[in-house]
Design a protein around this motif. Structure first.
Motif, PDB file in Angstrom:
ATOM      1  N   LYS A   1      48.991  82.859  54.989  1.00  0.00           N
ATOM      2  CA  LYS A   1      48.747  81.720  54.114  1.00  0.00           C
ATOM      3  C   LYS A   1      49.974  80.808  54.081  1.00  0.00           C
ATOM      4  O   LYS A   1      51.088  81.228  54.406  1.00  0.00           O
ATOM      5  CB  LYS A   1      48.420  82.201  52.694  1.00  0.00           C
ATOM      6  N   TYR A   2      49.751  79.553  53.658  1.00  0.00           N
ATOM      7  CA  TYR A   2      50.876  78.628  53.532  1.00  0.00           C
ATOM      8  C   TYR A   2      51.867  79.125  52.480  1.00  0.00           C
ATOM      9  O   TYR A   2      53.056  78.788  52.526  1.00  0.00           O
ATOM     10  CB  TYR A   2      50.375  77.232  53.168  1.00  0.00           C
TER      11      TYR A   2
ATOM     12  N   ASN B   1      52.326  74.231  61.080  1.00  0.00           N
ATOM     13  CA  ASN B   1      51.779  72.995  60.497  1.00  0.00           C
ATOM     14  C   ASN B   1      50.750  72.298  61.382  1.00  0.00           C
ATOM     15  O   ASN B   1      50.214  71.250  61.007  1.00  0.00           O
ATOM     16  CB  ASN B   1      52.914  72.016  60.191  1.00  0.00           C
TER      17      ASN B   1
ATOM     18  N   LYS C   1      47.243  71.721  59.845  1.00  0.00           N
ATOM     19  CA  LYS C   1      47.350  70.837  58.687  1.00  0.00           C
ATOM     20  C   LYS C   1      47.513  69.383  59.133  1.00  0.00           C
ATOM     21  O   LYS C   1      46.941  68.466  58.548  1.00  0.00           O
ATOM     22  CB  LYS C   1      48.539  71.254  57.820  1.00  0.00           C
TER      23      LYS C   1
ATOM     24  N   TYR D   1      44.079  68.330  61.079  1.00  0.00           N
ATOM     25  CA  TYR D   1      42.916  68.151  60.198  1.00  0.00           C
ATOM     26  C   TYR D   1      43.394  67.845  58.770  1.00  0.00           C
ATOM     27  O   TYR D   1      43.262  68.690  57.863  1.00  0.00           O
ATOM     28  CB  TYR D   1      42.042  69.404  60.218  1.00  0.00           C
ATOM     29  N   PRO D   2      43.953  66.670  58.539  1.00  0.00           N
ATOM     30  CA  PRO D   2      44.549  66.349  57.231  1.00  0.00           C
ATOM     31  C   PRO D   2      43.540  66.290  56.086  1.00  0.00           C
ATOM     32  O   PRO D   2      43.931  66.415  54.916  1.00  0.00           O
ATOM     33  CB  PRO D   2      45.193  64.979  57.475  1.00  0.00           C
ATOM     34  N   ASP D   3      42.271  66.121  56.398  1.00  0.00           N
ATOM     35  CA  ASP D   3      41.262  66.013  55.342  1.00  0.00           C
ATOM     36  C   ASP D   3      40.734  67.370  54.887  1.00  0.00           C
ATOM     37  O   ASP D   3      39.955  67.443  53.924  1.00  0.00           O
ATOM     38  CB  ASP D   3      40.083  65.154  55.829  1.00  0.00           C
ATOM     39  N   ILE D   4      41.131  68.439  55.567  1.00  0.00           N
ATOM     40  CA  ILE D   4      40.664  69.778  55.223  1.00  0.00           C
ATOM     41  C   ILE D   4      41.720  70.500  54.387  1.00  0.00           C
ATOM     42  O   ILE D   4      42.881  70.583  54.771  1.00  0.00           O
ATOM     43  CB  ILE D   4      40.349  70.604  56.487  1.00  0.00           C
ATOM     44  N   THR D   5      41.310  71.012  53.243  1.00  0.00           N
ATOM     45  CA  THR D   5      42.210  71.766  52.370  1.00  0.00           C
ATOM     46  C   THR D   5      41.968  73.260  52.568  1.00  0.00           C
ATOM     47  O   THR D   5      40.833  73.728  52.486  1.00  0.00           O
ATOM     48  CB  THR D   5      41.968  71.408  50.895  1.00  0.00           C
ATOM     49  N   SER D   6      43.040  73.985  52.840  1.00  0.00           N
ATOM     50  CA  SER D   6      42.922  75.432  53.041  1.00  0.00           C
ATOM     51  C   SER D   6      44.217  76.112  52.648  1.00  0.00           C
ATOM     52  O   SER D   6      45.301  75.543  52.785  1.00  0.00           O
ATOM     53  CB  SER D   6      42.592  75.751  54.494  1.00  0.00           C
ATOM     54  N   GLU D   7      44.104  77.338  52.168  1.00  0.00           N
ATOM     55  CA  GLU D   7      45.297  78.125  51.856  1.00  0.00           C
ATOM     56  C   GLU D   7      45.794  78.884  53.078  1.00  0.00           C
ATOM     57  O   GLU D   7      46.899  79.428  53.058  1.00  0.00           O
ATOM     58  CB  GLU D   7      44.995  79.111  50.726  1.00  0.00           C
TER      59      GLU D   7
ATOM     60  N   GLY E   1      37.679  74.955  56.211  1.00  0.00           N
ATOM     61  CA  GLY E   1      38.946  75.456  55.692  1.00  0.00           C
ATOM     62  C   GLY E   1      38.988  76.950  55.426  1.00  0.00           C
ATOM     63  O   GLY E   1      39.988  77.476  54.944  1.00  0.00           O
TER      64      GLY E   1
END
Length: 341
Positions: A204-205, A237, A240, A243-249, A258
């Motif tokens: 995870k980030y 990175n 990230k 795909y800047p529009d996708i939020t994921s941990e 994501g």
């Protein structure tokens, strides 16, 4: 070992389990027939129903009871999560082969016949893993006086051919040229950190620390922080940024939603990459995902002890097994020249 069924699809069924007219049936040795579940039930459901029926027809001295009891023990729960998962996988075949037997009736010959049959089906490595798991279970049983002997002791493991494949820099260049961002990010992190694919997939980030990337190995439970370098930061990175529009941990995530990748989902992407390279270049790549960890350890600049520390291995032999790049050594000639100089 039971004889093969007329319907080859039924060979995966537990012993004494058959297809009835409308349900799977367990025909106990005492003659009683138990309806287990509908014919459209999955194999896992069949096995669960089989185990429940076996409990009703056998005493507590069967190998099935022993395996289940061991899997509930504190000894087992102290093992790493990865090992626990593997043992639950081995359980199905072990119960199919030995589940109905009395623990004191299992002989070394029974174990030998089992691993020979398993090797034909799944290879020597899997046969040896199953045998090792059964040996651990019986060792536990001997301590708790549930068995007088360990029938696995004295049964030699089958010979395994160690992998020798070293991924060349040219092959890795092809991978990076044709790989999608998801595959490239995972393989780069694997290579730079000498990490296993399953450990990168769960990353995870939140594991990104100031000093480096935190990794806890699922197989050995060893925790490490891999120091940052420009290439490692870029790999972590990559998705990230892509795909800047996708939020994921997760560091490695599905571009569509994501979510975390499963091992099978990523394996499919990796297989597609190799097929893509074959179609474009005519070159068939003969390496696996796990060979990237071997390349990492082989390319690491340092002594064998330093390689072991970087890889998080618990013993030096593991590191030697991953060292696949030929080592340059002196000849008689050059060793004398070194002494002269």
């Amino acid at each position: 070992m039971g004889r093969k069924r007329k319907n080859s699809a039924d060979n995966k069924l537990p012993e004494r389990v058959y297809r009835g007219k409308c349900a799977f049936e367990f025909r106990a040795k005492a003659g009683k027939c138990f309806k287990l579940c509908d014919l459209d039930a999955s194999l896992s459901v069949v096995y669960k129903a089989y185990e429940e029926a076996l409990l009703l027809t056998s005493n507590t001295n069967t190998v099935m009871h022993l395996i289940n009891e061991y899997l509930e023990s504190t000894d087992f729960k102290e093992k790493s999560p990865r090992t626990q998962k593997d043992y639950h996988q081995y359980k199905k075949d072990l119960i199919k082969a030995f589940g109905h037997m009395n623990t004191r009736a299992v002989k070394p010959l029974d174990v030998k016949k089992f691993i020979d049959a398993k090797a034909i089906k799944s290879g020597n490595a899997q046969a040896n893993r199953h045998k090792s798991a059964l040996q651990v279970v019986f060792a536990w049983a001997v301590v708790y006086e549930q068995s007088k002997i360990n029938p696995c002791v004295g049964v030699k493991k089958l010979k395994e051919v160690a992998r020798k494949k070293y991924i060349s820099d040219e092959e890795y260049f092809l991978v990076k040229k044709f790989a999608c961002p998801v595959v490239l990010a995972l393989l780069e992190i694997m290579y730079l950190c000498a990490a296993r694919p399953q450990d990168v997939l769960k990353m995870k980030y939140a594991d990104c620390r100031d000093e480096g990337l935190f990794i806890e190995q699922s197989k050995t439970a060893v925790s490490q922080i891999k120091r940052w370098g420009p290439r490692l930061r870029a790999a972590v990175n990559l998705l990230k940024v892509t795909y800047p529009d996708i939020t994921s941990e997760y560091v490695i995530f599905q571009p569509a939603n994501g979510r975390r990748y499963t091992k099978s989902g990523f394996d499919e992407r990796f297989a597609n990459l190799k097929a893509k390279i074959l179609a474009a270049t005519g070159k068939k790549l003969d390496f696996t995902i796990h060979d990237f960890k071997a390349k990492s350890i082989s390319d690491f600049e340092g002594s064998l002890a330093e390689k072991q520390e970087a890889a998080g291995h618990t013993n030096i032999q593991q590191t030697k097994d991953y060292q696949r790049k030929p080592v340059t050594v002196d000849t008689v000639e050059t060793s004398k020249l070194k002494k002269v100089s």
